[in-house]
Design a protein around this motif. Structure first.
Motif, PDB file in Angstrom:
ATOM      1  N   VAL A 175     -13.728 -10.500 -27.321  1.00 26.84           N
ATOM      2  CA  VAL A 175     -13.558 -10.319 -26.300  1.00 26.84           C
ATOM      3  C   VAL A 175     -14.247 -10.377 -25.087  1.00 26.84           C
ATOM      4  CG1 VAL A 175     -15.033  -7.695 -26.087  1.00 26.84           C
ATOM      5  CG2 VAL A 175     -14.274  -8.161 -28.079  1.00 26.84           C
ATOM      6  N   ALA A 176     -15.186 -11.266 -25.591  1.00 28.55           N
ATOM      7  CA  ALA A 176     -16.264 -12.220 -24.297  1.00 28.55           C
ATOM      8  C   ALA A 176     -14.545 -12.447 -23.175  1.00 28.55           C
ATOM      9  CB  ALA A 176     -16.834 -13.430 -24.552  1.00 28.55           C
ATOM     10  N   CYS A 177     -13.781 -12.855 -23.742  1.00 22.65           N
ATOM     11  CA  CYS A 177     -12.612 -13.447 -22.425  1.00 22.65           C
ATOM     12  C   CYS A 177     -12.069 -11.879 -21.826  1.00 22.65           C
ATOM     13  CB  CYS A 177     -11.476 -14.658 -23.374  1.00 22.65           C
ATOM     14  SG  CYS A 177     -12.011 -15.557 -23.801  1.00 22.65           S
ATOM     15  N   GLU A 178     -12.113 -11.137 -22.484  1.00 19.90           N
ATOM     16  CA  GLU A 178     -11.124 -10.110 -22.026  1.00 19.90           C
ATOM     17  C   GLU A 178     -12.016  -9.527 -20.746  1.00 19.90           C
ATOM     18  OE1 GLU A 178     -10.513  -5.946 -21.583  1.00 19.90           O
ATOM     19  OE2 GLU A 178     -12.119  -6.334 -22.646  1.00 19.90           O
TER      20      GLU A 178
ATOM     21  N   GLN B  67      -4.149  -4.601 -33.178  1.00 18.71           N
ATOM     22  CA  GLN B  67      -3.700  -4.853 -31.762  1.00 18.71           C
ATOM     23  C   GLN B  67      -4.331  -4.163 -30.855  1.00 18.71           C
ATOM     24  OE1 GLN B  67      -2.035  -0.357 -33.663  1.00 18.71           O
ATOM     25  NE2 GLN B  67      -0.014  -1.128 -34.243  1.00 18.71           N
ATOM     26  N   ILE B  68      -6.053  -3.511 -31.207  1.00 15.96           N
ATOM     27  CA  ILE B  68      -6.790  -4.259 -30.018  1.00 15.96           C
ATOM     28  C   ILE B  68      -7.105  -5.374 -29.207  1.00 15.96           C
ATOM     29  CG2 ILE B  68      -9.272  -3.459 -29.231  1.00 15.96           C
ATOM     30  CD1 ILE B  68      -8.931  -1.139 -30.671  1.00 15.96           C
ATOM     31  N   LEU B  69      -7.141  -6.451 -30.241  1.00 18.61           N
ATOM     32  CA  LEU B  69      -7.249  -8.010 -29.948  1.00 18.61           C
ATOM     33  C   LEU B  69      -5.991  -8.273 -29.058  1.00 18.61           C
ATOM     34  CD1 LEU B  69      -8.723  -9.499 -33.512  1.00 18.61           C
ATOM     35  CD2 LEU B  69     -10.119  -9.039 -31.297  1.00 18.61           C
ATOM     36  N   GLU B  70      -5.499  -7.632 -29.339  1.00 16.10           N
ATOM     37  CA  GLU B  70      -3.517  -8.276 -28.978  1.00 16.10           C
ATOM     38  C   GLU B  70      -3.781  -7.632 -27.180  1.00 16.10           C
ATOM     39  OE1 GLU B  70       0.093  -9.721 -27.465  1.00 16.10           O
ATOM     40  OE2 GLU B  70      -1.044 -10.074 -29.233  1.00 16.10           O
ATOM     41  N   ALA B  71      -4.314  -6.024 -26.643  1.00 15.69           N
ATOM     42  CA  ALA B  71      -4.194  -6.152 -25.733  1.00 15.69           C
ATOM     43  C   ALA B  71      -5.301  -6.606 -25.216  1.00 15.69           C
ATOM     44  CB  ALA B  71      -4.998  -4.488 -26.290  1.00 15.69           C
ATOM     45  N   GLN B  72      -6.573  -7.221 -25.253  1.00 11.96           N
ATOM     46  CA  GLN B  72      -8.028  -7.991 -24.791  1.00 11.96           C
ATOM     47  C   GLN B  72      -7.524  -9.284 -24.701  1.00 11.96           C
ATOM     48  OE1 GLN B  72     -10.677  -7.417 -28.172  1.00 11.96           O
ATOM     49  NE2 GLN B  72     -11.503  -6.149 -27.512  1.00 11.96           N
TER      50      GLN B  72
ATOM     51  N   ALA C  60     -18.517   9.119 -17.738  1.00 13.65           N
ATOM     52  CA  ALA C  60     -17.302   8.105 -18.774  1.00 13.65           C
ATOM     53  C   ALA C  60     -17.764   6.959 -18.993  1.00 13.65           C
ATOM     54  CB  ALA C  60     -16.675   8.593 -19.457  1.00 13.65           C
ATOM     55  N   ASP C  61     -18.425   5.931 -20.147  1.00 16.62           N
ATOM     56  CA  ASP C  61     -18.489   4.829 -20.943  1.00 16.62           C
ATOM     57  C   ASP C  61     -16.788   4.008 -20.733  1.00 16.62           C
ATOM     58  OD1 ASP C  61     -18.834   2.462 -21.408  1.00 16.62           O
ATOM     59  OD2 ASP C  61     -19.492   2.927 -23.530  1.00 16.62           O
ATOM     60  N   VAL C  62     -16.655   3.151 -19.858  1.00 17.10           N
ATOM     61  CA  VAL C  62     -15.175   2.481 -20.173  1.00 17.10           C
ATOM     62  C   VAL C  62     -15.274   1.444 -20.703  1.00 17.10           C
ATOM     63  CG1 VAL C  62     -13.895   4.234 -18.595  1.00 17.10           C
ATOM     64  CG2 VAL C  62     -15.463   1.311 -17.884  1.00 17.10           C
ATOM     65  N   GLY C  63     -16.335   1.465 -21.226  1.00 14.90           N
ATOM     66  CA  GLY C  63     -16.217  -0.230 -21.928  1.00 14.90           C
ATOM     67  C   GLY C  63     -17.191  -1.433 -20.906  1.00 14.90           C
ATOM     68  N   ILE C  64     -17.516  -1.550 -20.054  1.00 13.28           N
ATOM     69  CA  ILE C  64     -17.811  -2.650 -18.685  1.00 13.28           C
ATOM     70  C   ILE C  64     -19.308  -2.238 -18.564  1.00 13.28           C
ATOM     71  CG2 ILE C  64     -17.524  -3.229 -16.336  1.00 13.28           C
ATOM     72  CD1 ILE C  64     -15.415  -1.452 -16.170  1.00 13.28           C
ATOM     73  N   PRO C  65     -20.144  -3.740 -19.673  1.00 14.46           N
ATOM     74  CA  PRO C  65     -21.190  -4.196 -19.741  1.00 14.46           C
ATOM     75  C   PRO C  65     -22.399  -3.874 -18.395  1.00 14.46           C
ATOM     76  CG  PRO C  65     -20.170  -5.731 -20.851  1.00 14.46           C
ATOM     77  CD  PRO C  65     -19.462  -4.616 -20.085  1.00 14.46           C
TER      78      PRO C  65
ATOM     79  N   TYR D  59      -9.601   4.043 -26.251  1.00 19.90           N
ATOM     80  CA  TYR D  59      -9.583   4.683 -25.143  1.00 19.90           C
ATOM     81  C   TYR D  59     -10.064   3.710 -23.498  1.00 19.90           C
ATOM     82  CZ  TYR D  59      -7.586   9.197 -27.406  1.00 19.90           C
ATOM     83  OH  TYR D  59      -6.532   9.355 -27.702  1.00 19.90           O
ATOM     84  N   GLY D  60     -11.211   3.137 -23.837  1.00 20.39           N
ATOM     85  CA  GLY D  60     -12.230   2.505 -22.880  1.00 20.39           C
ATOM     86  C   GLY D  60     -11.354   1.388 -22.524  1.00 20.39           C
ATOM     87  N   GLY D  61     -10.764   0.187 -23.463  1.00 21.82           N
ATOM     88  CA  GLY D  61      -9.494  -0.579 -22.688  1.00 21.82           C
ATOM     89  C   GLY D  61      -8.178   0.371 -22.113  1.00 21.82           C
ATOM     90  N   ARG D  62      -7.921   0.910 -22.305  1.00 20.44           N
ATOM     91  CA  ARG D  62      -7.101   1.850 -21.643  1.00 20.44           C
ATOM     92  C   ARG D  62      -7.424   2.635 -20.104  1.00 20.44           C
ATOM     93  NH1 ARG D  62      -3.473   2.749 -19.174  1.00 20.44           N
ATOM     94  NH2 ARG D  62      -1.500   3.311 -18.920  1.00 20.44           N
ATOM     95  N   ALA D  63      -8.512   2.376 -20.390  1.00 20.98           N
ATOM     96  CA  ALA D  63      -9.415   3.891 -18.848  1.00 20.98           C
ATOM     97  C   ALA D  63     -10.026   2.266 -17.839  1.00 20.98           C
ATOM     98  CB  ALA D  63     -10.501   4.243 -19.065  1.00 20.98           C
TER      99      ALA D  63
END
Length: 749
Positions: free
Chosen positions: A287-290, A323-328, A436-441, A374-378
């Motif tokens: 997650v940190a790398c992504e 699958q989410i880890l693969e996407a990241q 929306a919160d798209v997962g960016i800190p 969804y946040g990662g896709r966004a």
């Protein structure tokens, strides 16, 4: 128990859980508890891990409570202390504060029994002159430390649920006493400093739960260090190398434990705990790398995660995580198209699981992963400057959350079809605003769409906080000019929207509770500048526009005055809800007053009404969803669950009751807010408030609202008129601006 640990190390969750339960049954039957200390110790170490991995929290709570009873009954006090807190930790994984409060007294009773046992043991040892007596006091002190942790959990749960502050303060005092007794605090005045810091945090939780956003902001701003600590806790190390070094250290420790060093029981348990820790750290590294767009060795860490038997068990029970880890990893490598496809696969698995109707205790983990997907896709879409896809993904997540709380389940069209349909329903000139919160800190993403201007998007800074309203808090006027992120948002909305044009605010319930419609834009509160409504999601609003309202029926008014029964169950200040004559003057064609306003009578009348107004007290029960709702005759409560099963066709339901728009219970519980429940029942629009409102201010607003409706204004226009009218007598924004529309308020009522 040893077999259960071995299964878990090798990633066989099902057999591990079966062995754990079998071991407990054998322990109960054996009777020879003198040889069971190691078994109970293994229970304490295994319980949380095995049931967390298997996502069977309810089973884990039940079995660990049985094990706690066994340990106390047979005098194994160390094991009892460890087991007493395990069930609370299991529930804590679900983030359900009401369940924590339900379980905490049981844990306290177990700890009380352990203290009594230690005291009796110490007295016996002193009579015999045994050296073991010297070990008793440190053991009791360790229990004080556990008690302090439980007390802080209880205080936090109570604050998050909006309990009276005096009760939260009582638990804080208990925390302070036990923490000092356990040696956790008390050096050089550190006790007071730690308690004060916890008090500030809980004060913010409490303000948020009560909808008092300005007070929460003031409390948070008054403690910069606290805000920085919260932000740090929410984020990840700036350099993945830090996590990489931790990974290597844990891998070496696991290798040593797996090689059989130490006693068999200790070796198995240590290896099991290291397996879990290593899996978690690998995920954090990816997650940190992504998030930092740094590939580094993310691909190798992912392969190691997949190869580890413990992690592979996670992948089997929760395939979307892999699958989410693969996407990241793909996103960290800059392969945005492939990353988006991987996110889509994860989302597909999760949607299938939602359709299967998974157990409620899996819901929070599922929704959390959905949010990440969804946040990662966004995020990927925003990097590709595809703002419409980003908007679509965030809206679909909100719609799925609605469905979990009791929505219609109808297949709905995605944007831009819904966007165009919404604009058409509102006269063609409407603008849709989404945050929306798209997962960016530290970032909240804003979207504005209109037929004339298309879709515009912009990122805004947001306070990083662990609270439900963290990002919304910065968007609320504190009475003066907006500042910080709120100012940036207000200036942007001023440029991208036009005065007097309808606005649709597609934001979260938390952002509505924070009072987004009161944000000053171009020197004027948004609710006075524009006719507006809140939409749970664009898909949900599109479905509401498609509903055909009831053309016949009565204008129904329900009034429940102050009585011994209603005041006993009401929240906040007990004030009159209006006289019978005043309520009849709201153009009532049918009035259910006082003793006539029973739950069956009101439910039956609502099914035939074309406009519904309820003037009553709102009741909030933080531990019982069935006890939350509208207080009717005799103190009976029309709960959100009961309201959602009504059959309505009314274009408008007006809830003149405190906190009628507040999401009291976590969305994971499947219990909707009261106003959302009426939408699920068939209403096209609901007017409600997430706050406590002074009775005279509420009455003035309601009179102005109904005056506008009776003159043929649309619901949005009548509400805007009511804001302006009430503001003349009640200048405080939380009084004149407390009520707002949720749903389709474009037509007359």
């Amino acid at each position: 128990m040893l077999s259960a640990a071995a299964h878990l190390i090798d990633g066989r969750v099902g057999p591990g859980m079966a062995e754990f339960q079998r071991g407990l049954e054998l322990t109960e039957r054996a009777g020879a508890f003198g040889r069971s200390v190691a078994v109970l110790g293994a229970m304490a170490a295994l319980a949380e891990q095995v049931f967390h991995l298997g996502q069977r929290y309810g089973d884990g709570v039940a079995l660990t409570e049985r094990a706690t009873d066994l340990a106390i009954a047979h005098g194994y006090l160390d094991q009892a202390v460890r087991l007493a807190t395990t069930s609370v930790d299991l529930v804590d994984a679900l983030s359900l504060p009401q369940e924590q409060l339900r379980l905490a007294p049981r844990s306290h009773r177990a700890l009380d029994a352990a203290v009594r046992g230690y005291q009796q043991y110490g007295a016996a040892q002193r009579l015999k002159g045994g050296a073991a007596a010297s070990l008793v006091d440190p053991s009791i002190l360790s229990i004080s430390s556990v008690r302090a942790g439980l007390a802080s959990q209880e205080a936090a749960a109570m604050a998050q649920l909006g309990a009276p502050w005096s009760e939260v303060e009582e638990r804080l005092q208990v925390f302070s006493e036990h923490a000092a007794a356990g040696g956790l605090i008390g050096v050089g005045g550190a006790s007071g400093a730690l308690v004060d810091r916890l008090r500030v945090t809980l004060r913010i939780f409490s303000y948020v739960a009560q909808g008092d956003a300005p007070a929460a902001i003031a409390a948070a701003r008054g403690d910069r260090e606290l805000r920085e600590l919260i932000a740090a806790a929410q984020g990840y190390p700036a350099d993945p190398a830090v996590l990489e070094a931790q990974l290597r250290e844990r891998e070496q420790a696991l290798a040593a434990a797996s090689a059989g060093q130490g006693l068999p029981v200790g070796g198995y348990l240590e290896a099991m705990l290291l397996r879990q820790d290593l899996a978690s750290r690998r995920e954090r590294y990816i997650v940190a790398c992504e998030r930092l767009r740094s590939a580094r060795e993310a691909r190798g860490v992912l392969e190691a995660w997949r190869a580890d038997p413990f992690s592979s068990a996670i992948a089997r029970s929760q395939p979307y995580r892999a699958q989410i880890l693969e996407a990241q990893v793909l996103a960290a490598e800059g392969k945005r198209g492939e990353a988006a496809a991987a996110y889509e696969r994860a989302i597909g698995v999760l949607r299938a699981r939602l359709r299967e109707g998974q157990r409620r205790d899996r819901h929070r983990a599922t929704m959390s992963a959905l949010s990440e997907g969804y946040g990662g896709r966004a995020r990927v879409a925003l990097e590709d400057r595809d703002a419409l896809t980003a908007l679509d993904r965030m809206d679909e997540l909100r719609w799925l959350r609605d469905e979990q709380e009791g929505g219609s389940g109808r297949p709905l069209a995605p944007p831009p079809l819904e966007l165009d349909r919404i604009a058409q329903q509102l006269g063609g000139e409407a603008a849709v605003v989404m945050l929306a919160d798209v997962g960016i800190p530290g970032v909240i993403q804003g979207f504005v769409w209109s037929r004339r201007g298309g879709l515009r998007t912009r990122a805004f800074p947001a306070a990083a906080s662990g609270m439900a309203l963290s990002r919304a808090l910065e968007l609320v006027s504190t009475g003066g000019a907006p500042e910080g992120p709120a100012r940036s948002l207000a200036e942007w909305l001023g440029r991208e929207t036009q005065r007097d044009r309808p606005l649709v605010l597609a934001v979260s319930a938390s952002q509505r509770a924070a009072g987004l419609h009161l944000l000053p834009v171009a020197g004027e509160p948004l609710s006075l500048r524009n006719p507006l409504l809140y939409a749970p999601s664009l898909r949900a609003l599109g479905a509401l526009f498609g509903q055909q309202p009831n053309a016949g029926g009565d204008r129904l008014v329900v009034g429940v005055p102050v009585t011994a029964d209603t005041s006993r169950t009401a929240i906040g200040e007990v004030v009159p809800v209006g006289s019978e004559a005043e309520l009849r003057a709201l153009a009532a064609e049918r009035l259910l007053w006082d003793k006539d306003a029973t739950v069956p009578a009101v439910s039956s009348a609502m099914a035939r009404a074309r406009r519904i107004h309820v003037s009553s007290h709102g009741r909030v029960s933080w531990l019982d969803a069935a006890g939350t709702g509208l207080v009717l005759s005799g103190g009976e409560v029309l709960s959100p669950g009961a309201a959602s099963h009504l059959s309505l066709a009314s274009p408008l339901v007006v809830l003149s009751a405190c906190m009628s728009g507040l999401q009291v219970h976590p969305s994971a519980s499947g219990v909707p807010a009261l106003d959302r429940a009426f939408l699920f029942a068939g209403a096209r629009a609901v007017i409600s408030t997430p706050w406590e409102v002074p009775a005279d201010a509420a009455a003035a607003w309601m009179r102005a609202l109904h005056d506008g409706l009776n003159r043929g204004l649309t619901v949005m226009e009548a509400a805007r008129q009511a804001y302006a009218s009430a503001r003349k007598s009640f200048p405080q924004a939380t009084s004149w601006g407390a009520f707002s529309i949720v749903g389709a308020g474009e037509g007359p009522a």
